[in-house]
Design a protein around this motif. Structure first.
Motif, PDB file in Angstrom:
ATOM      1  N   GLY A 188      -2.884  39.258  27.619  1.00 37.40           N
ATOM      2  CA  GLY A 188      -3.958  38.538  26.769  1.00 37.40           C
ATOM      3  C   GLY A 188      -4.522  38.090  25.459  1.00 37.40           C
ATOM      4  N   ALA A 189      -3.084  38.211  25.209  1.00 34.06           N
ATOM      5  CA  ALA A 189      -3.359  37.093  24.103  1.00 34.06           C
ATOM      6  C   ALA A 189      -3.198  35.576  24.570  1.00 34.06           C
ATOM      7  N   VAL A 190      -2.595  35.046  25.526  1.00 39.02           N
ATOM      8  CA  VAL A 190      -2.761  34.264  26.474  1.00 39.02           C
ATOM      9  C   VAL A 190      -4.441  33.637  26.729  1.00 39.02           C
ATOM     10  N   VAL A 191      -4.459  34.287  28.088  1.00 39.83           N
ATOM     11  CA  VAL A 191      -6.011  34.731  28.023  1.00 39.83           C
ATOM     12  C   VAL A 191      -6.744  33.747  26.540  1.00 39.83           C
ATOM     13  N   LEU A 192      -7.026  34.880  25.865  1.00 43.38           N
ATOM     14  CA  LEU A 192      -7.633  34.695  24.807  1.00 43.38           C
ATOM     15  C   LEU A 192      -7.303  33.867  24.201  1.00 43.38           C
ATOM     16  N   SER A 193      -6.399  32.617  23.936  1.00 40.68           N
ATOM     17  CA  SER A 193      -6.240  32.053  23.429  1.00 40.68           C
ATOM     18  C   SER A 193      -6.983  30.636  24.759  1.00 40.68           C
ATOM     19  N   TRP A 194      -6.557  30.771  25.861  1.00 39.04           N
ATOM     20  CA  TRP A 194      -7.264  30.129  26.575  1.00 39.04           C
ATOM     21  C   TRP A 194      -8.412  29.532  25.783  1.00 39.04           C
ATOM     22  N   PHE A 195      -9.332  30.932  26.121  1.00 35.65           N
ATOM     23  CA  PHE A 195     -10.915  31.206  26.261  1.00 35.65           C
ATOM     24  C   PHE A 195     -10.808  29.991  24.544  1.00 35.65           C
TER      25      PHE A 195
ATOM     26  N   TRP B   9      -0.095  13.248  24.862  1.00 39.98           N
ATOM     27  CA  TRP B   9       1.478  13.032  25.742  1.00 39.98           C
ATOM     28  C   TRP B   9       2.344  12.841  24.321  1.00 39.98           C
ATOM     29  N   VAL B  10       2.506  13.586  23.379  1.00 39.08           N
ATOM     30  CA  VAL B  10       3.249  13.839  22.335  1.00 39.08           C
ATOM     31  C   VAL B  10       4.067  15.080  22.746  1.00 39.08           C
ATOM     32  N   MET B  11       2.838  15.974  22.793  1.00 42.63           N
ATOM     33  CA  MET B  11       3.111  17.194  23.390  1.00 42.63           C
ATOM     34  C   MET B  11       3.697  17.174  24.631  1.00 42.63           C
ATOM     35  N   CYS B  12       3.517  16.331  25.890  1.00 42.03           N
ATOM     36  CA  CYS B  12       3.862  16.728  27.184  1.00 42.03           C
ATOM     37  C   CYS B  12       5.602  16.090  26.753  1.00 42.03           C
ATOM     38  N   TYR B  13       6.065  14.933  25.941  1.00 38.91           N
ATOM     39  CA  TYR B  13       7.292  14.108  25.368  1.00 38.91           C
ATOM     40  C   TYR B  13       8.151  15.809  25.129  1.00 38.91           C
ATOM     41  N   ILE B  14       7.794  16.404  24.552  1.00 41.30           N
ATOM     42  CA  ILE B  14       8.029  17.422  23.315  1.00 41.30           C
ATOM     43  C   ILE B  14       8.519  18.781  24.985  1.00 41.30           C
ATOM     44  N   GLN B  15       7.741  19.046  25.697  1.00 44.07           N
ATOM     45  CA  GLN B  15       7.818  19.578  26.854  1.00 44.07           C
ATOM     46  C   GLN B  15       8.218  19.162  27.589  1.00 44.07           C
ATOM     47  N   LEU B  16       8.772  17.977  27.597  1.00 42.63           N
ATOM     48  CA  LEU B  16       9.866  17.450  28.683  1.00 42.63           C
ATOM     49  C   LEU B  16      11.062  17.164  28.442  1.00 42.63           C
ATOM     50  N   PHE B  17      10.779  16.652  26.964  1.00 43.85           N
ATOM     51  CA  PHE B  17      12.374  16.371  26.866  1.00 43.85           C
ATOM     52  C   PHE B  17      13.266  17.050  24.994  1.00 43.85           C
ATOM     53  N   TYR B  18      12.543  18.310  25.386  1.00 46.59           N
ATOM     54  CA  TYR B  18      13.189  19.253  24.075  1.00 46.59           C
ATOM     55  C   TYR B  18      13.303  20.517  24.302  1.00 46.59           C
ATOM     56  N   ILE B  19      11.931  20.727  25.453  1.00 50.04           N
ATOM     57  CA  ILE B  19      12.177  22.105  26.125  1.00 50.04           C
ATOM     58  C   ILE B  19      12.450  22.489  27.550  1.00 50.04           C
TER      59      ILE B  19
ATOM     60  N   ASN C  45      -6.471  20.760  18.849  1.00 50.87           N
ATOM     61  CA  ASN C  45      -6.502  21.175  20.065  1.00 50.87           C
ATOM     62  C   ASN C  45      -6.824  20.766  21.669  1.00 50.87           C
ATOM     63  N   ALA C  46      -6.544  19.708  21.876  1.00 55.91           N
ATOM     64  CA  ALA C  46      -6.445  18.603  22.887  1.00 55.91           C
ATOM     65  C   ALA C  46      -5.122  19.036  23.444  1.00 55.91           C
ATOM     66  N   CYS C  47      -3.903  19.114  22.722  1.00 54.70           N
ATOM     67  CA  CYS C  47      -2.921  19.436  23.158  1.00 54.70           C
ATOM     68  C   CYS C  47      -2.450  20.552  23.318  1.00 54.70           C
ATOM     69  N   LEU C  48      -3.317  21.815  22.111  1.00 59.55           N
ATOM     70  CA  LEU C  48      -2.764  22.984  22.448  1.00 59.55           C
ATOM     71  C   LEU C  48      -3.358  23.666  23.583  1.00 59.55           C
ATOM     72  N   LEU C  49      -4.734  23.251  24.378  1.00 58.86           N
ATOM     73  CA  LEU C  49      -5.595  23.642  25.229  1.00 58.86           C
ATOM     74  C   LEU C  49      -4.212  23.079  26.459  1.00 58.86           C
ATOM     75  N   ASN C  50      -3.905  21.945  26.504  1.00 57.24           N
ATOM     76  CA  ASN C  50      -2.663  21.706  27.442  1.00 57.24           C
ATOM     77  C   ASN C  50      -1.586  22.698  27.656  1.00 57.24           C
TER      78      ASN C  50
ATOM     79  N   MET D 227      -7.425  17.119  32.118  1.00 62.56           N
ATOM     80  CA  MET D 227      -6.597  16.918  31.130  1.00 62.56           C
ATOM     81  C   MET D 227      -7.763  18.120  29.916  1.00 62.56           C
ATOM     82  N   ALA D 228      -7.602  18.249  29.246  1.00 67.67           N
ATOM     83  CA  ALA D 228      -8.498  18.699  27.803  1.00 67.67           C
ATOM     84  C   ALA D 228      -9.697  17.961  27.192  1.00 67.67           C
ATOM     85  N   VAL D 229     -10.664  17.931  27.980  1.00 70.77           N
ATOM     86  CA  VAL D 229     -11.802  17.028  27.774  1.00 70.77           C
ATOM     87  C   VAL D 229     -12.708  17.876  26.374  1.00 70.77           C
ATOM     88  N   ALA D 230     -13.489  16.875  26.183  1.00 74.28           N
ATOM     89  CA  ALA D 230     -14.360  17.437  25.100  1.00 74.28           C
ATOM     90  C   ALA D 230     -15.869  18.074  25.402  1.00 74.28           C
TER      91      ALA D 230
END
Length: 395
Positions: free
Chosen positions: A14-21, A66-76, A270-275, A365-368
């Protein structure tokens, strides 16, 4: 990790879905807020300029993503540095997709200069119609009867929404429609790339796409917006222009720069966290649930736009929205590519197994304007719900 290998608690889901909304709806509203209230004001004489630079804002979204993807790929995931596509492979395969991708995001942001997020969401409901048409023309796909029955329902709802829109703007409607068309084309292009044997998932693909998209959009912005967004923001942050101090006759105090800067950072985050939310919600829910959530999200986004910006929503538009969502629901539940037996037998021959919701597009992509998936007919990467779909079908 496949869904079957892990169980999530109802509170966690529920928390994940609410965040996505929240992040989905906030994306369009935050960008429109910048266009309306992101003012940088000059004194003596008093003059205020609104930060209406959608291309510059889109570049910020790309950089944050891009920063979000970089963290996801190389640090997570801890992927080895140097592993991946070569520059030549990126030029041949990723760059063309990045151009289509960046233009779709930019046109979505441009549309918000002229129309409200509520009408933008209504126009976005044509996504299945556009994607089916392009799949038929470009890929020679055939669809079952349910698909074609749902299309007039979607078109009729869109016609009612557009005809009764009080704040209708032709240029805004053009940009919103163009963004939907480009997203459909991107779904086709990316489906081919993700199933071409390059061992790419949606996070990795966005990691490669975002820099190319930012570079391409920066070039377009340099011609259409010039240096004005950079100079305006710099003057706002410095707090003055034309003079060394208040005693100087040419001194002009500038206010609002910090507020605009904070709004831009919030929009980029917002764009980063939406992804991130898109990655997570795919692994926490089923395809059917995602389709239902997507339709609910569209209704909520329209309601939030009306509540925040006080733009008029007519009763006829409410009926039109309901018609669009009915058509989208019918397409999601019954529509899809047809087999040779279905093509000759019609809707009655559709088995229970064939009524499984079609595959969702792989990357959005997280589009406005509010992310919106394409057709379920598009090819997708090997099944890994946690990584193979950046944006689940979200009408």
């Amino acid at each position: 990790m496949p869904k079957g290998d892990v169980k999530h608690g109802s509170f966690e889901t529920g928390a994940v879905v609410l965040s996505w909304f929240v992040l989905n709806i906030a994306m369009g509203s935050s960008t429109k807020w910048i266009f309306l209230y992101g003012e940088i004001c000059f004194e003596h004489p008093t003059e205020c300029r609104t930060f209406k630079f959608p291309l510059a804002i889109t570049v910020i979204h790309m950089i944050f993503s891009w920063v979000m993807c970089y963290i996801q790929l190389f640090y997570i995931r801890k992927r080895p540095v140097g592993a991946g596509l070569t520059l030549r492979q990126q030029l041949e395969k990723v760059a063309p997709l990045s151009i289509c991708f960046s233009l779709s995001v930019a046109m979505g942001n441009l549309s918000l200069k002229y129309i409200f997020p509520s009408f933008n969401q209504m126009l976005g409901s044509m996504s299945p119609l556009i994607t089916v048409a392009m799949a038929v023309v470009l890929q020679r796909k055939s669809y079952n009867w349910w698909t074609w029955l749902s299309m007039p329902v979607i078109c009729g709802g869109l016609a009612v929404c557009s005809a009764t829109e009080v704040n209708f703007n032709l240029l805004g409607a053009f940009y919103a429609t163009g963004a939907t068309v480009l997203r459909a084309l991107k779904s086709i292009m990316q489906g081919k790339l993700l199933t071409s044997g390059e061992n790419l998932d949606s996070v990795t693909l966005l990691f490669y796409m975002a820099p190319w998209a930012a570079l391409f959009l920066s070039c377009i912005a340099a011609f259409s917006e010039g240096l004005e967004p950079h100079i305006l923001l710099l003057q706002g942050l410095m707090g003055s222009v034309d003079g060394s101090g208040p005693a100087d006759p040419g001194y002009r105090r500038v206010t609002g720069g910090c507020n605009v800067f904070i709004l831009l950072v919030i929009s980029g985050l917002n764009a980063c966290l939406l992804n991130v939310a898109n990655f997570m919600v795919t692994s926490y829910t089923s395809p059917v649930t995602l389709q239902v959530l997507g339709n609910v999200k569209s209704c909520l986004a329209i309601g939030v736009s009306v509540a925040i910006f006080r733009n008029t929503l007519t009763v006829e538009q409410g009926v039109g929205v309901a018609g669009c969502l009915l058509g989208v629901w019918l397409y999601n539940q019954k529509g899809g590519p047809s087999s040779s037996r279905e093509a000759s037998a019609g809707p009655a021959s559709r088995s229970k197994a064939d009524s499984t919701p079609p595959a969702t597009p792989v990357l959005e992509m997280a589009v406005a304007s509010g992310p919106r998936g394409g057709s379920g007919a598009m090819a997708r990467a090997p099944q890994d719900p946690g990584t193979s779909s950046l944006n689940p079908r979200s009408p």
